[in-house]
Design an enzyme around this catalytic site. Structure first.
Site, mmCIF file in Angstrom:
data_model
loop_
_atom_site.group_PDB
_atom_site.id
_atom_site.type_symbol
_atom_site.label_atom_id
_atom_site.label_comp_id
_atom_site.label_asym_id
_atom_site.label_seq_id
_atom_site.Cartn_x
_atom_site.Cartn_y
_atom_site.Cartn_z
ATOM 1 N N TYR A 163 1.070 -1.154 0.008
ATOM 2 C CA TYR A 163 -0.036 0.150 -0.374
ATOM 3 C C TYR A 163 0.969 1.361 0.015
ATOM 4 O O TYR A 163 0.114 2.088 0.043
ATOM 5 C CB TYR A 163 -1.081 0.368 1.513
ATOM 6 C CG TYR A 163 -1.546 -0.720 1.179
ATOM 7 C CD1 TYR A 163 -3.128 -1.245 0.607
ATOM 8 C CD2 TYR A 163 -1.779 -1.788 2.458
ATOM 9 C CE1 TYR A 163 -3.909 -2.364 0.130
ATOM 10 C CE2 TYR A 163 -3.036 -3.413 1.819
ATOM 11 C CZ TYR A 163 -4.292 -3.296 1.138
ATOM 12 O OH TYR A 163 -4.694 -4.508 0.994
ATOM 13 N N HIS A 182 -4.295 6.212 -1.366
ATOM 14 C CA HIS A 182 -5.110 6.208 -0.044
ATOM 15 C C HIS A 182 -4.161 6.447 0.984
ATOM 16 O O HIS A 182 -5.056 6.702 2.714
ATOM 17 C CB HIS A 182 -5.693 4.574 0.297
ATOM 18 C CG HIS A 182 -7.124 4.621 0.864
ATOM 19 N ND1 HIS A 182 -7.888 5.724 0.933
ATOM 20 C CD2 HIS A 182 -7.558 3.434 1.309
ATOM 21 C CE1 HIS A 182 -9.109 4.839 1.733
ATOM 22 N NE2 HIS A 182 -9.112 3.889 1.913
#
Length: 193
Positions: A18, A23
């Site tokens: 990630y 995000h």
């Protein structure tokens, strides 16, 4: 004048898969701030995140990057805030914002979660208190609601990522005002930049 910021939380998801995704714009902001000030974030399991203390405008400010997934961020925020007796209205949560284009950052006080699962969990963990500040880092919208989940979990193209970094840099310049409690000045500077 409003209550001064004494805790800054950067939302994101843990793990290398990630890293640098849209995000994680909030997490990137806090990590970059800690690095710029020479204060390494330290894994603090009892607070479910990486934490450090910095000094801004002569005041101590706690930084937090939760090690929980986004939808469990409230656990980390409540733990650190309760431990240091930091009221919700002294907290600034930095997060990605679909409704703002890349290159844009906006400050906001209170409000709902707007569908953001990290904010939803923080509101619940703070006893349904929505009065914390938010620094919304624009990441843009894919144009189709069905594509949002995959969009936010992808890395932005290089030109878009530079715009996100520019917005983060502009927002960082307002932190001294926020720590002093001068939200109006910080908003004026950031929103007219």
């Amino acid at each position: 004048m409003r209550n001064p910021v004494s805790m800054i939380v950067g939302l994101g998801n843990p793990g290398t898969e990630y890293a640098n995704t849209r995000h994680n714009a909030g997490q990137d902001f806090v990590e970059n701030l800690a690095r710029a000030l020479g204060q390494p974030l330290v894994n603090t399991p009892k607070h479910f995140g990486f934490t450090t203390r910095i000094s801004l405008a002569g005041k101590d400010v706690r930084l937090l990057v939760p090690t929980t997934f986004m939808n469990r961020s409230g656990q980390a925020v409540a733990s650190l805030a309760n431990f240091f007796k930091i009221a919700p209205d002294n907290i600034l949560v930095v997060h990605d914002e679909l409704d703002l284009p890349p290159g844009t950052a906006k400050l906001k006080i209170g409000g709902g979660h707007g569908g953001h699962n990290g904010l939803r969990d923080i509101i619940a963990a703070l006893g349904n208190n929505k009065e914390f500040g938010r620094l919304r880092i624009g990441i843009g919208h894919p144009g189709n609601a069905k594509q949002v989940a995959s969009y936010v979990l992808k890395k932005a193209p290089a030109d878009e990522y530079r715009l996100i970094e520019d917005a983060q840099t502009a927002a960082e310049r307002t932190l001294t005002d926020l720590v002093a409690g001068d939200w109006e000045k910080a908003m004026r500077e950031l929103h007219t930049a």
